[in-house]
Design an enzyme around this catalytic site. Structure first.
Site, PDB file in Angstrom:
ATOM      1  N   LYS A  21      -6.669  -4.880  -2.843  1.00  0.00           N
ATOM      2  CA  LYS A  21      -7.197  -5.557  -1.661  1.00  0.00           C
ATOM      3  C   LYS A  21      -8.221  -4.679  -0.931  1.00  0.00           C
ATOM      4  O   LYS A  21      -7.952  -3.509  -0.659  1.00  0.00           O
ATOM      5  CB  LYS A  21      -6.040  -5.941  -0.727  1.00  0.00           C
ATOM      6  CG  LYS A  21      -5.272  -4.767  -0.132  1.00  0.00           C
ATOM      7  CD  LYS A  21      -4.064  -5.307   0.579  1.00  0.00           C
ATOM      8  CE  LYS A  21      -3.492  -4.532   1.718  1.00  0.00           C
ATOM      9  NZ  LYS A  21      -4.181  -3.463   2.361  1.00  0.00           N
ATOM     10  N   ASP A  34       0.787  -1.251   0.000  1.00  0.00           N
ATOM     11  CA  ASP A  34       0.000   0.000   0.000  1.00  0.00           C
ATOM     12  C   ASP A  34       0.814   1.293   0.000  1.00  0.00           C
ATOM     13  O   ASP A  34       0.463   2.254   0.704  1.00  0.00           O
ATOM     14  CB  ASP A  34      -0.959   0.009   1.207  1.00  0.00           C
ATOM     15  CG  ASP A  34      -1.924  -1.170   1.214  1.00  0.00           C
ATOM     16  OD1 ASP A  34      -1.892  -1.964   0.269  1.00  0.00           O
ATOM     17  OD2 ASP A  34      -2.712  -1.301   2.181  1.00  0.00           O
ATOM     18  N   CYS A  84      -1.826  -2.475   7.882  1.00  0.00           N
ATOM     19  CA  CYS A  84      -1.856  -3.404   6.747  1.00  0.00           C
ATOM     20  C   CYS A  84      -0.651  -4.327   6.677  1.00  0.00           C
ATOM     21  O   CYS A  84      -0.754  -5.467   6.234  1.00  0.00           O
ATOM     22  CB  CYS A  84      -2.034  -2.625   5.453  1.00  0.00           C
ATOM     23  SG  CYS A  84      -3.674  -1.871   5.355  1.00  0.00           S
TER      24      CYS A  84
HETATM   25  N1  TIU Z   1      -2.504   0.333   4.355  1.00  0.00           N
HETATM   26  C1  TIU Z   1      -2.915   0.583   5.597  1.00  0.00           C
HETATM   27  O1  TIU Z   1      -2.189   0.396   6.565  1.00  0.00           O
HETATM   28  N2  TIU Z   1      -4.185   1.113   5.742  1.00  0.00           N
HETATM   29  C2  TIU Z   1      -4.560   1.933   6.775  1.00  0.00           C
HETATM   30  O2  TIU Z   1      -5.701   2.358   6.840  1.00  0.00           O
HETATM   31  N3  TIU Z   1      -3.599   2.257   7.704  1.00  0.00           N
HETATM   32  C3  TIU Z   1      -3.689   3.143   8.715  1.00  0.00           C
HETATM   33  O3  TIU Z   1      -2.774   3.198   9.531  1.00  0.00           O
HETATM   34  N4  TIU Z   1      -4.750   3.932   8.801  1.00  0.00           N
END
Ligand code: TIU
Length: 225
Positions: free
Chosen positions: A134, A29, A167
């Site tokens: 995802k 991500d 994530c």
């Molecule tokens: N990719 C991921 O970690 N999504 C989140 O929403 N992370 C946060 O820390 N908010």
């Protein structure tokens, strides 16, 4: 199993037993929505500058895998434009003024194909690299990642990306339960909360690597070279 180990990578809580023919990098991500003002991460009140700081280390790690001819897989947290894969329980938490799916400064927040959802240009996938879209925090839930890794004979995963305790840690736990040996690249992951990164690493490596290992980008690149 031990006969497949080809080298050791310096890591905590002990050396990572590398199987060079069966390892992949999964970059979680590294999207504009988590790293740029106006995106999802910023809408939650976070300092996104913490995320942009790791871009050079993530890039170095990706390039190390490419140079070694090893697979690089990217993930993106995103949802379908009709929101059919976005449970209300997820949409209704966060910032009520800019929910997932709402129109923001970089397009609809965390929706596939929108400008803000894209992977940061510095870390963009190259031809042949897999990109997993995802809908959850973990990269195995509701995605083909497990089948893709199995088809390629992958047994070990190096993890980078954001955020460490959300994530990245969720995906490491999913991978660990599926039998993968997981190694987190310390400078190539970050949290909006420094204490959460420290705690996540401690949780992962405690109890004899109960979830996996942590190592430096340099040691990982050296190990796979
Ligand atoms: N990719 C991921 O970690 N999504 C989140 O929403 N992370 C946060 O820390 N908010």
């Amino acid at each position: 199993m031990p006969e497949k180990h080809t080298a050791e990578i310096k890591a905590e809580p002990f050396a990572f037993p590398l199987k060079r023919d069966a390892i992949a990098l999964v970059v979680i991500d590294m999207q504009r929505d988590f790293a740029e003002p106006g995106g999802f991460g910023a809408s939650l009140g976070n300092d996104v500058g913490r995320i942009t700081k790791i871009i050079p280390d993530v890039k170095r790690l990706i390039e190390g895998f490419r140079m070694a001819g090893l697979p690089v897989i990217h993930t993106m947290e995103c949802h379908r434009p009709d929101l059919s894969d976005l449970p209300p329980a997820k949409r209704n938490r966060g910032n009520p003024a800019l929910k997932i799916g709402d129109a923001g400064p970089m397009g609809r927040v965390l929706i596939a194909g929108e400008a803000g959802t894209a992977i940061l240009s510095e870390l963009a996938p190259i031809d042949g690299e897999i990109v997993i879209e995802k809908p959850g925090k973990g990269a195995f839930y509701a995605t083909p990642l497990g089948d893709i890794l199995k088809a390629r004979g992958i047994e070990q995963i190096v993890f980078a990306g954001v955020t460490t305790e959300v994530c990245v840690q969720t995906t490491m736990r999913e991978a660990n339960d599926r039998g993968y040996e997981c190694l987190l690249a310390e400078e190539a992951t970050e949290s909006y909360f420094p204490e959460f990164k420290t705690a996540a690493i401690a949780m992962i490596t405690a109890q004899g690597a109960i979830v996996g290992w942590v190592g430096s980008v340099d040691d990982i690149i050296k190990g796979i070279a």
